[in-house]
Design a protein around this motif. Structure first.
Motif, PDB file in Angstrom:
ATOM      1  N   HIS A  99       0.818  -1.223   0.000  1.00 37.52           N
ATOM      2  CA  HIS A  99       0.000   0.000   0.000  1.00 37.52           C
ATOM      3  C   HIS A  99       0.849   1.270   0.000  1.00 37.52           C
ATOM      4  O   HIS A  99       0.459   2.286  -0.561  1.00 37.52           O
ATOM      5  N   THR A 153     -13.829  -3.007  -5.416  1.00 42.89           N
ATOM      6  CA  THR A 153     -14.615  -3.038  -4.182  1.00 42.89           C
ATOM      7  C   THR A 153     -16.098  -2.867  -4.536  1.00 42.89           C
ATOM      8  O   THR A 153     -16.439  -2.408  -5.631  1.00 42.89           O
ATOM      9  N   GLU A 193     -12.518   8.837   7.874  1.00 42.35           N
ATOM     10  CA  GLU A 193     -12.631   7.661   7.019  1.00 42.35           C
ATOM     11  C   GLU A 193     -11.229   7.092   6.831  1.00 42.35           C
ATOM     12  O   GLU A 193     -10.312   7.765   6.344  1.00 42.35           O
ATOM     13  N   LEU A 197      -7.861   9.337   6.305  1.00 42.51           N
ATOM     14  CA  LEU A 197      -6.588   8.793   6.811  1.00 42.51           C
ATOM     15  C   LEU A 197      -6.245   7.561   5.971  1.00 42.51           C
ATOM     16  O   LEU A 197      -7.066   6.643   5.874  1.00 42.51           O
ATOM     17  N   ASP A 198      -5.086   7.569   5.356  1.00 40.39           N
ATOM     18  CA  ASP A 198      -4.739   6.455   4.455  1.00 40.39           C
ATOM     19  C   ASP A 198      -3.237   6.236   4.432  1.00 40.39           C
ATOM     20  O   ASP A 198      -2.454   7.185   4.528  1.00 40.39           O
ATOM     21  N   SER A 236      -1.798   4.897   1.769  1.00 40.94           N
ATOM     22  CA  SER A 236      -1.347   4.952   0.383  1.00 40.94           C
ATOM     23  C   SER A 236      -1.270   6.393  -0.132  1.00 40.94           C
ATOM     24  O   SER A 236      -2.313   7.061  -0.249  1.00 40.94           O
ATOM     25  N   LEU A 289      -3.527   6.709  -3.242  1.00 44.71           N
ATOM     26  CA  LEU A 289      -4.972   6.838  -3.033  1.00 44.71           C
ATOM     27  C   LEU A 289      -5.331   8.160  -2.375  1.00 44.71           C
ATOM     28  O   LEU A 289      -6.397   8.721  -2.647  1.00 44.71           O
ATOM     29  N   ASP A 336      -0.351   5.026   8.781  1.00 53.28           N
ATOM     30  CA  ASP A 336      -0.845   3.685   9.085  1.00 53.28           C
ATOM     31  C   ASP A 336      -1.737   3.814  10.325  1.00 53.28           C
ATOM     32  O   ASP A 336      -1.268   4.284  11.370  1.00 53.28           O
ATOM     33  N   LEU A 337      -2.980   3.418  10.218  1.00 52.98           N
ATOM     34  CA  LEU A 337      -3.897   3.563  11.364  1.00 52.98           C
ATOM     35  C   LEU A 337      -3.338   2.884  12.615  1.00 52.98           C
ATOM     36  O   LEU A 337      -3.615   3.316  13.731  1.00 52.98           O
ATOM     37  N   ASN A 353     -14.300   1.012   5.297  1.00 51.74           N
ATOM     38  CA  ASN A 353     -14.953   0.127   4.336  1.00 51.74           C
ATOM     39  C   ASN A 353     -13.936  -0.671   3.532  1.00 51.74           C
ATOM     40  O   ASN A 353     -13.078  -0.085   2.864  1.00 51.74           O
ATOM     41  N   ASP A 368      -6.926  -5.804   5.096  1.00 47.70           N
ATOM     42  CA  ASP A 368      -5.568  -5.369   4.737  1.00 47.70           C
ATOM     43  C   ASP A 368      -4.641  -5.308   5.947  1.00 47.70           C
ATOM     44  O   ASP A 368      -3.427  -5.248   5.796  1.00 47.70           O
ATOM     45  N   PHE A 369      -5.214  -5.218   7.134  1.00 49.87           N
ATOM     46  CA  PHE A 369      -4.371  -5.103   8.331  1.00 49.87           C
ATOM     47  C   PHE A 369      -3.727  -6.457   8.640  1.00 49.87           C
ATOM     48  O   PHE A 369      -4.198  -7.493   8.162  1.00 49.87           O
TER      49      PHE A 369
END
Ligand SMILES: C[S@@+](CC[C@H](N)C(=O)[O-])C[C@H]1O[C@@H](n2cnc3c(N)ncnc32)[C@H](O)[C@@H]1O
Length: 313
Positions: free
Chosen positions: A11, A23, A67, A91-92, A94, A97, A116-117, A134, A139-140
């Motif tokens: 990612h 998705t 999100e 929050l992402d 990538s 993205l 990374d969350l 969503n 992915d985690f």
């Protein structure tokens, strides 16, 4: 011996399209898609989800929403078109993205965070009224090929990763599997973090390893669920399906109410004669039929969970 599956490098450094892992949200995005024609309400994923959330969450009172892993940003654009008072943070992990999200959400008051969350601070998260995740829990990190020997002499275990796995079984009284199993350790850590931060409303949707089709539809839709997180091989990375019952136990331990079900709860389809034929022939009659068949199956393969701590008056 177990392994730890991670998608972080993919990612962060490699991802340059979501085209390989269509998705449900992206599949429903094009207005003319045949998939929307199967629905009772021809609409986008974000709008259908917004309406479903409104049945359980006072959406008109929600201001700050985070999100996580917002993909191309379509879901949040739908939310903002429905409710202009939202103040979203995307929050992402990538960078690719996040750039896409900025394009989609241009003109709206949105903040962005490349992170990374799993490394996000609880204090930051505690500012939010609603968290949306969503199709990213899979992915985690996942612990692959654990064995129930893990539970035999827990006090002898020194490996910090295994100790973390044990923490979830003991703290949240998770049902202990027998034999070999996989554990969605990253998804558990994420949910524990969001609950500890006290976010009152959390939505998560993902491919489930506990999915089921209602009795009345079983002659049309057939899916398999083993109850053990299963590997899904995708371009450049592997994901794992999610054991929602484990997440439910964590949420309940933090005194959240849980609403859970298949995506079909809010993406309702009409079982017309044409759709019955497509499902009974397993979509073999044309490319379009195959796509529709796969989509309807996905509406049951994917589960959502809304967890609720009723503190917003
Ligand atoms: C399969 S895409 C889903 C995109 C979108 N939510 C949708 O439904 O179309 C997974 C998303 O999660 C993000 N993601 C994966 N691991 C993450 C992590 N550890 N922290 C934050 N975001 C992550 C990815 O970059 C991507 O945006």
């Amino acid at each position: 011996m177990y392994t730890l599956n991670s998608t972080k490098a993919y990612h962060t450094d490699q991802l340059n399209t979501l085209g390989w892992e269509l998705t449900v949200c992206n599949a429903l995005h094009p207005e003319g898609t045949p998939l929307r024609k199967t629905l009772i309400r021809d609409n986008s994923f974000g709008n259908l989800l917004y309406d479903h959330l409104s049945r359980h969450v006072p959406m008109e009172k929600i201001a700050r929403v985070v999100e996580v892993g917002g993909g191309y940003g379509y879901l949040m654009k739908d939310f903002l078109e429905r409710n202009s008072t939202l103040e979203p943070c995307m929050l992402d992990l990538s960078p690719f993205l996040l750039r896409k999200q900025k394009e989609t959400l241009r003109g709206y008051n949105v903040s962005y965070r490349e992170e990374d969350l799993l490394e996000t601070g609880r204090a930051f998260l505690s500012e939010f009224d609603l968290a949306v995740l969503n199709e990213n829990l899979g992915d985690f990190p996942t612990l692959v090929n654990l064995n129930s020997n893990l539970f035999q002499s827990p006090s002898d275990i020194t490996d910090p990763i295994l100790r973390s796995a044990l923490h979830f079984f003991t703290t949240y009284d998770l049902e202990k599997p027998e034999g070999d199993f996989n554990l969605n350790i990253g998804a558990l850590q994420v949910l524990e973090k969001l609950c500890t931060a006290g976010i009152p409303y959390i939505y998560a949707g993902e491919h489930s390893c506990e999915a089921a089709v209602p009795e009345a539809l079983r002659s049309f839709v057939c899916i398999e669920s083993t109850g053990n997180p299963a590997r899904i091989s995708l371009k450049g990375h592997d994901e794992y399906t999610i054991k929602f019952s484990h997440l439910e136990s964590v949420a309940r331990a933090f005194h959240y109410r849980v609403v859970r079900g298949p995506f079909a709860d809010f993406i309702a389809f009409s079982l017309s004669e044409k759709l019955r034929n497509i499902l009974l022939t397993l979509g073999r009659t044309s490319d379009e039929a195959e796509m529709v068949c796969q989509f309807i199956e996905d509406l049951f393969r994917y589960e959502y969970m809304i967890i609720i701590k009723d503190i917003i008056a």
